[in-house]
Design a protein around this motif. Structure first.
Motif, mmCIF file in Angstrom:
data_model
loop_
_atom_site.group_PDB
_atom_site.id
_atom_site.type_symbol
_atom_site.label_atom_id
_atom_site.label_comp_id
_atom_site.label_asym_id
_atom_site.label_seq_id
_atom_site.Cartn_x
_atom_site.Cartn_y
_atom_site.Cartn_z
ATOM 1 N N VAL A 294 0.845 -1.186 0.000
ATOM 2 C CA VAL A 294 0.000 0.000 0.000
ATOM 3 C C VAL A 294 0.881 1.236 0.000
ATOM 4 C CG1 VAL A 294 -1.713 1.322 1.268
ATOM 5 C CG2 VAL A 294 -1.853 -1.153 1.236
ATOM 6 N N SER A 295 0.608 2.168 -0.890
ATOM 7 C CA SER A 295 1.330 3.431 -0.884
ATOM 8 C C SER A 295 0.338 4.555 -1.084
ATOM 9 C CB SER A 295 2.376 3.462 -2.006
ATOM 10 O OG SER A 295 2.997 4.731 -2.044
ATOM 11 N N VAL A 296 0.404 5.555 -0.220
ATOM 12 C CA VAL A 296 -0.467 6.707 -0.332
ATOM 13 C C VAL A 296 0.356 7.868 -0.841
ATOM 14 C CG1 VAL A 296 -1.998 8.267 0.898
ATOM 15 C CG2 VAL A 296 -1.886 5.860 1.552
ATOM 16 N N ALA A 297 0.107 8.301 -2.067
ATOM 17 C CA ALA A 297 0.876 9.386 -2.654
ATOM 18 C C ALA A 297 0.459 10.717 -2.064
ATOM 19 C CB ALA A 297 0.691 9.394 -4.172
ATOM 20 N N ARG A 298 -0.815 10.949 -1.995
ATOM 21 C CA ARG A 298 -1.378 12.166 -1.410
ATOM 22 C C ARG A 298 -2.835 11.877 -1.111
ATOM 23 N NH1 ARG A 298 -0.541 13.042 -6.891
ATOM 24 N NH2 ARG A 298 1.540 13.805 -6.443
ATOM 25 N N LYS A 299 -3.555 12.870 -0.671
ATOM 26 C CA LYS A 299 -4.925 12.639 -0.240
ATOM 27 C C LYS A 299 -5.748 11.986 -1.341
ATOM 28 C CE LYS A 299 -8.884 14.924 1.885
ATOM 29 N NZ LYS A 299 -9.458 16.219 2.348
ATOM 30 N N ASN A 300 -6.446 10.917 -0.975
ATOM 31 C CA ASN A 300 -7.321 10.173 -1.888
ATOM 32 C C ASN A 300 -6.581 9.522 -3.042
ATOM 33 O OD1 ASN A 300 -9.633 10.604 -0.393
ATOM 34 N ND2 ASN A 300 -10.179 12.475 -1.483
ATOM 35 N N HIS A 301 -5.293 9.238 -2.850
ATOM 36 C CA HIS A 301 -4.534 8.485 -3.838
ATOM 37 C C HIS A 301 -4.020 7.214 -3.168
ATOM 38 C CE1 HIS A 301 -3.767 11.368 -7.325
ATOM 39 N NE2 HIS A 301 -4.633 11.975 -6.534
ATOM 40 N N LEU A 302 -4.399 6.076 -3.723
ATOM 41 C CA LEU A 302 -3.989 4.795 -3.179
ATOM 42 C C LEU A 302 -3.339 3.956 -4.271
ATOM 43 C CD1 LEU A 302 -7.208 3.799 -1.169
ATOM 44 C CD2 LEU A 302 -5.117 4.796 -0.261
ATOM 45 N N ARG A 303 -2.374 3.133 -3.878
ATOM 46 C CA ARG A 303 -1.798 2.178 -4.810
ATOM 47 C C ARG A 303 -2.226 0.784 -4.381
ATOM 48 N NH1 ARG A 303 3.286 3.673 -4.976
ATOM 49 N NH2 ARG A 303 2.963 4.877 -6.883
ATOM 50 N N GLY A 304 -2.725 -0.002 -5.315
ATOM 51 C CA GLY A 304 -3.171 -1.349 -4.997
ATOM 52 C C GLY A 304 -3.445 -2.130 -6.263
ATOM 53 N N ALA A 305 -4.353 -3.074 -6.178
ATOM 54 C CA ALA A 305 -4.673 -3.954 -7.306
ATOM 55 C C ALA A 305 -6.130 -3.758 -7.717
ATOM 56 C CB ALA A 305 -4.433 -5.414 -6.920
ATOM 57 N N LEU A 306 -6.320 -3.515 -8.993
ATOM 58 C CA LEU A 306 -7.660 -3.429 -9.574
ATOM 59 C C LEU A 306 -7.938 -4.751 -10.276
ATOM 60 C CD1 LEU A 306 -10.019 -1.340 -10.116
ATOM 61 C CD2 LEU A 306 -8.953 -0.983 -12.345
ATOM 62 N N PHE A 307 -9.054 -5.391 -9.961
ATOM 63 C CA PHE A 307 -9.311 -6.720 -10.523
ATOM 64 C C PHE A 307 -10.805 -6.950 -10.704
ATOM 65 C CE2 PHE A 307 -9.533 -7.040 -5.959
ATOM 66 C CZ PHE A 307 -10.561 -7.928 -5.700
ATOM 67 N N LYS A 308 -11.139 -7.916 -11.558
ATOM 68 C CA LYS A 308 -12.525 -8.328 -11.744
ATOM 69 C C LYS A 308 -12.810 -9.535 -10.866
ATOM 70 C CE LYS A 308 -14.847 -8.452 -15.464
ATOM 71 N NZ LYS A 308 -15.877 -7.538 -14.969
ATOM 72 N N TYR A 309 -13.976 -9.527 -10.233
ATOM 73 C CA TYR A 309 -14.356 -10.651 -9.373
ATOM 74 C C TYR A 309 -15.543 -11.422 -9.922
ATOM 75 C CZ TYR A 309 -18.086 -7.548 -7.668
ATOM 76 O OH TYR A 309 -19.181 -6.718 -7.578
ATOM 77 N N GLY A 310 -16.108 -10.968 -11.025
ATOM 78 C CA GLY A 310 -17.249 -11.638 -11.635
ATOM 79 C C GLY A 310 -17.348 -11.270 -13.102
ATOM 80 N N PRO A 311 -18.272 -11.883 -13.842
ATOM 81 C CA PRO A 311 -18.327 -11.712 -15.297
ATOM 82 C C PRO A 311 -18.945 -10.404 -15.780
ATOM 83 C CG PRO A 311 -20.055 -13.208 -14.568
ATOM 84 C CD PRO A 311 -19.225 -12.902 -13.353
ATOM 85 N N LYS A 312 -19.739 -9.734 -14.956
ATOM 86 C CA LYS A 312 -20.399 -8.513 -15.410
ATOM 87 C C LYS A 312 -19.387 -7.365 -15.507
ATOM 88 C CE LYS A 312 -24.874 -9.696 -13.319
ATOM 89 N NZ LYS A 312 -25.908 -9.265 -12.342
ATOM 90 N N PRO A 313 -19.616 -6.423 -16.436
ATOM 91 C CA PRO A 313 -18.670 -5.303 -16.591
ATOM 92 C C PRO A 313 -18.456 -4.501 -15.316
ATOM 93 C CG PRO A 313 -20.165 -5.403 -18.460
ATOM 94 C CD PRO A 313 -20.672 -6.404 -17.456
ATOM 95 N N ALA A 314 -19.502 -4.361 -14.515
ATOM 96 C CA ALA A 314 -19.390 -3.543 -13.301
ATOM 97 C C ALA A 314 -18.680 -4.251 -12.164
ATOM 98 C CB ALA A 314 -20.785 -3.122 -12.835
ATOM 99 N N GLN A 315 -18.454 -5.538 -12.278
ATOM 100 C CA GLN A 315 -17.932 -6.305 -11.152
ATOM 101 C C GLN A 315 -16.410 -6.187 -11.061
ATOM 102 O OE1 GLN A 315 -20.178 -10.004 -12.153
ATOM 103 N NE2 GLN A 315 -20.821 -9.906 -10.020
ATOM 104 N N VAL A 316 -16.002 -5.035 -10.571
ATOM 105 C CA VAL A 316 -14.599 -4.683 -10.422
ATOM 106 C C VAL A 316 -14.372 -4.284 -8.966
ATOM 107 C CG1 VAL A 316 -12.786 -3.069 -11.143
ATOM 108 C CG2 VAL A 316 -14.442 -3.920 -12.812
ATOM 109 N N ALA A 317 -13.202 -4.612 -8.437
ATOM 110 C CA ALA A 317 -12.868 -4.228 -7.064
ATOM 111 C C ALA A 317 -11.439 -3.711 -7.018
ATOM 112 C CB ALA A 317 -13.048 -5.413 -6.112
#
Length: 348
Positions: free
Chosen positions: A42-65
């Motif tokens: 985890v790295s916080v560059a500045r306010k409301n900036h996060l570093r992490g992993a963006l991934f899909k958890y299901g088949p629908k287009p909206a199913q992103v975490a």
């Protein structure tokens, strides 16, 4: 609960955090070293900036975490109406505090996120939450999750835990932040009574999935069913109203007594009508859930943007205290049943 003011900031900040995070990692040595600090990623560059992993958890287009931290335990944040990534001010400092305790913070998008809530339902949200937990069990060997709901995200948690889905047994604890009544707030708007009548009429005609007139919900298209669910007495979303009897609250919330629960209530929540006795309400909600832990945040607003430090402390203290309890045997049973069945490859 509708927090449309968070919509525009959320939809821009989450994407820019990913793009800028990549460039900063390549061009700023000190930022790269921060990313590896603590081993959590985890790295916080500045306010409301996060570093992490963006991934899909299901088949629908909206199913992103979006996940910060690489740990076997996850706190899953479930936002309210109109919300998505970085919906609340406390999420950035919460991710740092959780990293120190070896927990990942996960922000998920549901089909109902942003303007999708009007054509969705608690039932659909629960199915997608189950898919996300399934993903962590089967893809990342999760050792358990804590569900953290904000506003209508609290209804999602209550409904999900009532489904008794296989993956719900992996839920160590639940935190309800701002569990307030959409119905009581909407009742303060002049058009609501007429629109409830229209929604009821459409449902009687079998048109529950047809859209209501725009004036019923200017923020997003909404079906007759979802409008009725949010606005009508004892609609599916009506779980936290102050005029429900103790028996009605017990009927809606009583099943939560088998899960360690914390209720964080903002004592200056702008979505709670002035006539509501907030102290009495939060006491009744906790009692209906079999003795949930009560946290009252004085002067706190709906999103706790003005009480960030208090919110983070309350959440982390609860996760540290309740997270590990009662999970080993129960969670082992859950993972065995899921991994041995068809669910294991359903979302590959």
């Amino acid at each position: 609960m509708n927090t449309s003011s968070a919509l525009s900031s959320s939809t821009t900040s989450w994407f820019s955090s990913i793009v800028r995070g990549r460039s900063e990692k390549m061009g700023n040595p000190s930022m790269s070293s921060n990313a590896n600090a603590g081993g959590g990623g985890v790295s916080v560059a500045r306010k409301n900036h996060l570093r992490g992993a963006l991934f899909k958890y299901g088949p629908k287009p909206a199913q992103v975490a979006f996940k910060t931290g690489e740990f076997k335990q996850q706190v899953i944040f479930i936002g309210g109406l109109t919300e998505g990534f970085l919906a609340s001010e406390y999420l950035q400092p919460l991710s740092i505090a959780l990293e120190n305790e070896k927990w990942s913070l996960v922000q998920l998008l549901l089909s109902s996120s942003y303007t999708g809530y009007g054509t969705s339902s608690l039932k659909e949200d629960a199915l997608e939450i189950d898919q996300l937990i399934n993903y962590f069990i089967n893809k990342e060997d999760s050792e358990g999750v804590v569900l953290l709901g904000h506003s209508t995200g609290c209804q999602d948690i209550v409904h999900y835990m009532q489904t008794n889905a296989a993956c719900s047994r992996a839920v160590r604890a639940a935190i309800l932040q701002a569990p307030v009544s959409d119905r009581e707030y909407r009742a303060t708007l002049p058009e609501t009574a007429e629109m409830i009548d229209l929604a009821s009429f459409m449902m009687r005609e079998g048109r529950e999935m047809d859209l209501m007139p725009r004036e019923a919900n200017p923020d997003a298209p909404i079906t007759a069913y979802r409008y009725h669910s949010l606005c009508a007495y004892m609609g599916d979303d009506d779980m936290f109203s102050s005029d429900l009897s103790d028996d009605q609250l017990k009927m809606r919330l009583g099943h939560m007594e088998s899960t360690p629960c914390q209720v964080i209530f903002s004592m200056a929540d702008e979505y709670v009508p002035e006539y509501v006795d907030k102290k009495a309400l939060v006491e009744r909600l906790c009692r209906a859930m079999g003795g949930a832990e009560k946290v009252e945040i004085e002067w706190g607003n709906h999103t706790l943007s003005n009480r960030v430090a208090e919110a983070v402390k309350a959440i982390v203290d609860f996760v540290k205290r309740e997270g590990p309890k009662g999970i080993l045997g129960l969670f082992g049973c859950c993972t065995k049943s899921i991994r041995s069945g068809k669910d294991e490859s359903e979302y590959d």
